[in-house]
Write a protein that holds these residues in place. Structure first.
Motif, PDB file in Angstrom:
ATOM      1  N   ILE A   1      -2.593   1.483   2.442  1.00  0.00           N
ATOM      2  CA  ILE A   1      -1.528   1.716   3.422  1.00  0.00           C
ATOM      3  C   ILE A   1      -1.918   2.865   4.367  1.00  0.00           C
ATOM      4  O   ILE A   1      -1.746   2.766   5.576  1.00  0.00           O
ATOM      5  CB  ILE A   1      -0.200   2.060   2.699  1.00  0.00           C
ATOM      6  CG1 ILE A   1       0.292   0.866   1.879  1.00  0.00           C
ATOM      7  CG2 ILE A   1       0.869   2.497   3.691  1.00  0.00           C
ATOM      8  CD1 ILE A   1       0.738  -0.314   2.686  1.00  0.00           C
TER       9      ILE A   1
ATOM     10  N   THR B   1      -4.994   3.822   5.069  1.00  0.00           N
ATOM     11  CA  THR B   1      -6.098   3.411   5.952  1.00  0.00           C
ATOM     12  C   THR B   1      -5.584   2.550   7.101  1.00  0.00           C
ATOM     13  O   THR B   1      -6.209   2.465   8.135  1.00  0.00           O
ATOM     14  CB  THR B   1      -7.201   2.608   5.215  1.00  0.00           C
ATOM     15  OG1 THR B   1      -6.679   1.345   4.827  1.00  0.00           O
ATOM     16  CG2 THR B   1      -7.731   3.342   4.020  1.00  0.00           C
ATOM     17  N   LEU B   2      -4.443   1.889   6.905  1.00  0.00           N
ATOM     18  CA  LEU B   2      -3.878   1.058   7.970  1.00  0.00           C
ATOM     19  C   LEU B   2      -2.934   1.874   8.860  1.00  0.00           C
ATOM     20  O   LEU B   2      -2.213   1.316   9.673  1.00  0.00           O
ATOM     21  CB  LEU B   2      -3.130  -0.138   7.368  1.00  0.00           C
ATOM     22  CG  LEU B   2      -3.997  -1.154   6.624  1.00  0.00           C
ATOM     23  CD1 LEU B   2      -3.148  -2.191   5.929  1.00  0.00           C
ATOM     24  CD2 LEU B   2      -4.975  -1.830   7.567  1.00  0.00           C
ATOM     25  N   GLY B   3      -2.938   3.183   8.669  1.00  0.00           N
ATOM     26  CA  GLY B   3      -2.132   4.042   9.543  1.00  0.00           C
ATOM     27  C   GLY B   3      -0.711   4.255   9.068  1.00  0.00           C
ATOM     28  O   GLY B   3       0.126   4.726   9.822  1.00  0.00           O
TER      29      GLY B   3
END
Ligand SMILES: Nc1ncnc2c1ncn2[C@@H]1O[C@H](COP(=O)(O)OP(=O)(O)OP(=O)(O)O)[C@@H](O)[C@H]1O
Ligand SMILES: [Mg+2]
Lengths: 255, 265
Positions: B170, B172-174
């Motif tokens: 989560i 890493t996906l911003g």
């Protein structure tokens, strides 16, 4: 040359009650725009840690990281990080897994949905859009995870052994595809891998790390004299073997 | 689906036969138990004044059906149980989320929760009456007191065992911590939440009946106490079976498997 990424004297150690595990010591390198760099090193040396630092998940204890000339904290560059494990959510369908990043960043539009479908199509997952991850093979799962990263259209891609669960054949084609896409779209990429031939066939440069705590042992630029510089052509080129032996030797010498 | 192989047909047949044997055996056990009970009571091996007998119970139950008293008591208990159950679920999810957000808070509060959970709650009921008076609120609070602390603890535990790799994804996906909660922690805890609900409905019922023992003029708990005071064993048995029957009914549920859960948005 414009620098997408710049690392200066990075140090990092993990702290637990049992003690300190130094993972990285004095790592400095830069990545130019449009460049594809591979990082190889023994298992557990700190490769994933390095990518976590660049993506901002961890903070270096010493040293600085700049992305497109800005400090990591102020950077607005879109960095795509593909983790070592696919981390697909079993309670979501493949399509809904792929658009997770879009959902989080409030970027779900007709255009981005379309792009997600197109990428699923391109990587042969169209029929599996409404399947759940457990119905897919390891390779298919990894492709889905890759699409989840690519659909956000990152300018800098961090790939942590993205092809390790693929069978050899898919690995070559997916590797080839990714290489082409990244080059065609002028993106920059940092690829962590255990597979030397993968590193050599895809990258412009290979950074060789020592055992933990990792330091940069050597950086080897890869120059191939080819008309069409594709991963597959590289594998058949005479330089391939030379580079392979060079890197292999470097990895296995202890100072 | 029509051209099943012989082996598949045989498998399905075996499966049906297995299911039939299971349900027939269940019914047989019940019937033989009732028969032995009725028989020994009639012959005088057991004292039917103390142990009652199935036929007496049936008569008594029939009487209550006729004068409709059972429906009133049933309705009251059901209502109190459902209110306290809903409050327990809402409060324990909120508290577990708060604990998940602050690991410091959860570490600080952990011993208190454990102690509160292991309190004998039925001993608490008389105190509740003193504090809150003999009202419906007291009974609802008594129902909640039995379930709430265990519910918070088990929900919080299920939140903390969520795969850290998924939470890392989560980020890493911003995403932020709220995304981690809504996209990972809550959806992956749905099976735990549901099994927690199943346990809690029964516990709330127990708590409500304990409350009614002490502070009510209606409800199944009141009926049980009333019957025991006037020595109507058949009465007690009816209400006890009815109450365990309710908890069965309330926890009836479709089979919930993680992969079948619709995506949380
Ligand atoms: N959360 C952590 N706490 C403590 N130590 C850790 C933690 N994560 C990693 N380490 C240690 O840091 C070192 C580097 O870990 P890292 O995951 O970066 O290695 P890696 O090079 O990616 O390994 P692999 O090739 O197996 O993926 C390892 O030796 C590991 O023991
Ligand atoms: Mg790693």
């Amino acid at each position: 040359m414009e620098q997408v990424l710049e690392l200066k004297h990075i140090h990092y150690a993990y702290h637990t009650l049992d003690g300190e595990t130094p993972a990285l010591t004095d790592i400095s390198f830069a990545l130019n725009k449009g460049e594809f760099v591979s990082i190889v090193g023994p298992s557990g040396c700190g490769k994933s840690t390095l990518l976590s630092l660049i993506s901002g998940l961890l903070e270096p204890e010493k040293g600085l990281i700049k992305i497109n000339g800005k400090y990591l904290k102020e950077s607005t560059t879109n960095v795509g990080y593909m983790l070592q494990h696919d981390e697909l959510f079993e309670w979501r369908t493949i399509y809904n897994n792929v658009i997770l990043g879009l959902e989080i960043q409030h970027m779900l539009t007709a255009r981005t949905r379309e792009r997600a479908h197109d990428l699923l199509d391109l990587y042969g997952l169209r029929q599996f859009e409404s399947s759940h991850p457990s119905e897919l093979s390891g390779g298919m799962r990894q492709r889905a995870a890759l699409i989840r990263t690519l659909v956000l259209e990152p300018d800098l891609l961090l790939l942590d052994e993205p092809f390790s669960a693929l069978d050899y054949q898919t690995r070559l084609t997916v590797g080839d595809d990714i290489g082409q896409i990244i080059r065609k779209e002028g993106k920059s990429a940092l690829l962590v891998t255990h597979d030397l031939s993968e590193a050599i066939s895809l990258a412009d440069r290979v950074i060789i790390l020592s055992g933990r705590p990792a330091t940069i042992k050597q950086t080897i630029p890869l120059i191939f004299d080819l008309d069409a510089d594709t991963p597959l052509n590289r594998r058949n080129a005479p330089e391939f073997k030379t580079y392979f032996n060079l890197i292999w030797k470097e990895l296995n010498t202890d100072e | 689906m029509n051209n099943l192989s012989a082996e598949q047909k045989k498998y399905l047949l075996m499966h049906r036969r297995h299911k039939r044997i299971v349900s027939i055996s269940r019914i047989l056990i019940l019937l033989s138990f009732l028969f032995v009970w009725e028989f020994t009571a009639n012959v005088g091996i057991i004292d039917s004044f103390i142990f009652s007998s199935p036929s007496k119970i049936a008569l008594c139950f029939f009487g209550m059906l006729m004068d409709k008293s059972i429906f009133l008591h049933l309705g009251v208990t059901l209502f109190e149980t459902i209110i306290s159950f809903l409050l327990v679920i809402a409060i324990s999810i909120l508290v577990a989320v708060a604990l998940w957000f602050s690991s410091k808070l959860s570490e600080i509060l952990d011993p208190y929760l454990v102690v509160l959970n292991s309190l004998p709650k039925s001993a608490l009921a008389p105190l509740l009456i003193v504090w809150l008076g003999a009202t419906k609120t007291t009974i609802i609070v008594a129902g909640m007191s039995v379930a709430i602390f265990g519910s918070i603890l088990s929900l919080y535990t299920s939140f903390t065992v969520v795969d850290p790799g998924k939470i890392k994804l989560i980020y890493t996906l911003g995403g932020n911590r709220f995304h981690a909660l809504s996209k990972v922690v809550l959806p992956s805890s749905i099976p735990a939440i549901i099994s927690n609900m199943k346990v809690n409905i029964g516990l709330c019922l127990v708590g409500v009946i304990i409350g009614e023992f002490l502070a009510a003029r209606d409800g199944l708990g009141y009926l049980i106490i009333y019957s025991s005071q006037v020595f109507r064993r058949d009465g007690i048995l009816i209400q006890s079976t009815t109450s365990s029957y309710i908890s069965q009914m309330l926890s009836l549920h479709p089979d919930v498997r993680p992969e079948k859960i619709p995506q949380a948005r």
